[in-house]
Design an enzyme around this catalytic site. Sequence first.
Site, PDB file in Angstrom:
ATOM      1  CE1 TYR A 472      63.698  68.174  32.740  1.00  0.00           C
ATOM      2  CE2 TYR A 472      64.597  66.190  31.722  1.00  0.00           C
ATOM      3  CZ  TYR A 472      64.448  67.562  31.731  1.00  0.00           C
ATOM      4  OH  TYR A 472      65.024  68.329  30.755  1.00  0.00           O
ATOM      5  CB  SER A 552      62.910  72.416  31.913  1.00  0.00           C
ATOM      6  OG  SER A 552      63.500  72.610  30.650  1.00  0.00           O
ATOM      7  CG  ASP A 636      63.590  80.305  30.758  1.00  0.00           C
ATOM      8  OD1 ASP A 636      64.571  79.902  30.102  1.00  0.00           O
ATOM      9  OD2 ASP A 636      62.757  79.536  31.259  1.00  0.00           O
ATOM     10  CG  HIS A 671      65.546  77.017  32.004  1.00  0.00           C
ATOM     11  ND1 HIS A 671      64.247  77.077  31.557  1.00  0.00           N
ATOM     12  CD2 HIS A 671      65.883  75.700  31.988  1.00  0.00           C
ATOM     13  CE1 HIS A 671      63.823  75.861  31.267  1.00  0.00           C
ATOM     14  NE2 HIS A 671      64.784  75.005  31.533  1.00  0.00           N
TER      15      HIS A 671
END
Length: 699
Positions: A472, A552, A636, A671
Amino acid sequence: MRKALFTIAMTTIALAASAQKINYPTTPRDNAVDEYFGTKVPDPYRWLENDTSAQTAQWVEAENAVTNKYLSQMPQRKKLLNRLREVANYERTGIPFEKHGKWYFYKNDGLQNQSVLYVMDELGGTPRVFLDPNLLSSDGTVALQSVTFSHNGKYVAYSISRSGSDWREIYVLDAATGRLLDDHILWVKFSGAAWRGDGFYYSAYDPVEGNELSAVNECHKIYYHRIGTPQSDDVLFYMNPAYPKRFYGVGVNEEETIMVLYESGAGSGNNLFVRDLKQSDSQFIQMTSNMDYTYDFIDNIGDTMYLQTNFEAPKGKVVAVDLHNPGIANWRTVIPEGEGVVESTDIIDNHLLLTYTKDASTHAYLHTLDGKMLREIKLPSVGSAGFSGKKDRKECFYSFSSFTVPGTIYRYDIATDQSMVYYAPKVNFRANDFVSEQVFFTSKDDTKVPMFLTYKKGLKRNGKNPVLVYGYGGFNIGLSPSFSAMRIPFLESGGIYVMVNLRGGNEYGEEWHLAGTKMRKQNVFDDFIAATEWLIAQRYTTAQKVAIQGGSNGGLLVGACMTQRPDLFAAAIPQVGVMDMLRYHKFTIGWNWAPDYGTSEDSREMFEYLLGYSPLHNLRPGTSYPATLVTTADHDDRVVPAHSFKFAATLQACQTGDAPVLIRIDSKAGHGGGKPMAKVLDEQADIYGFIMHNLKMKY
């Protein structure tokens, strides 16, 4: 623009590696160009930003037809989906919590689309359904997002999302009977219900009918709703038109003596204001003025407020604040900054209970209210834990999980320092067949970075093992060991699951976070690339056996790494990623990411830095990219699907290798939050099927 421009033609591209012939849609180009500090940047697929146009819908349909054909023909998918259903079909229970003399908990029987809220008259009593979100829609796409009980015990407010959107609706139940009342609040975003008396505060935006999934959200307003009245009668409580691109929200303590106001969106943290509700004519007092730091109200004991903050403590500390003298200069440190990073702080049974991250796993400590450390609470093993309890009750629970241990609920006795299993799920897999280890590697600039590896016992380091690397690396969000049934078939088939604790997260505090932001963002990508190179050098795998995945901000990570080092990976899964770093701030709440990314409008230097790694702008014609499955969804409104649309269209135009480059566009999904189990299983079968197929794994 001529209508013919949007006609979706088809072109045939051979795909030798998968023994299929893929007909990619040829995406029309237009002449859109942006100029930044004298530099012109073409944006030929700008038209795909229009999420409500018929032309975009036609493109989505054509792309999905190609993707679905490929995915349906993968030989692994059917068997993989069956196994995913088997391992996901286990009962999952959340931590019980007490409200007004009754006990509540969430439970999912296994394959239910949404977890159900149950109530018991006493702890351990017979449960009965209190609120079942599965009854709110026929397909499970209405998700329960929050439940808050009024302090007087009369009402329960719950918020829902539809089709994965960030927009919320609030409904109200009679707490005693469960009867649904007439109250219904719309256009709520990033807010629940903060009760005071027979009403609650909530934060909302003005209605944006028609383009609500892509329009910029501005001017967050706080309203007060009184039970039994229509939303049109709600009272505007607070707004700040001077700063339209900020978030505002309030919280009220259980005694309804203290109100706090949060302001965020212009830094990595927030500002905090406080109001003494015991004084009828009181006003808010500003406690802080620097949104580069976080300030979280934990709870109060009388007129003493306890806060968790990283102000002058990059790894976090706990302070006590006098309600009548709340200025930051008067704060008293109760628990100073330590070696670990403070994850969370609770007041339970008149004790401070803190969890820390140390080398990306949880440690827990018990303190007195004046800060004296009593003991470290022994946790089952390396993993992740979260505690729950109330300041005036002895009951204390925590949930623990790791890569091979599903979420298990423990009851912790503060007086005797004993943990007892309250609930342990039973999953259909042989946990003892697998092992996890933590290793440290050296990144490009000699920084030591940790990562976890999970694999079958007896693994041979022969350079031939399939590996899935996940990361991430942003927004002060750390990764710690956690369980996912979706990984099990991949691990059972000899795969190695790798989770990298990249800079940009909070694994080592605010300095670690800042080292992966703005004009140091490349550190994050360098860490991820170095992790893969280390795995190859240590003979765990080879480049032809490596898949990378992230969602993301992690989708940005995958997009940046596959464009910078396409030779290093065999497969890439960028999910709901931020792919256009020059225009991300122009949609919904993208402006809120500027403290981590910077924007193309900040300066020439910032623009050039963003352009240098923006995934969309670094795809090059004539390049052989790894097999790629881009994923996004029509609802999203966090990272709008235009990012993925434009990236996928450009990738398909640039790809010269044999590997497939596809986009999976889900419907009635957002999302990721609140996604029904049925959709989760289909998506994971597609993703893992794609990975295993392109890593040439048998299943």
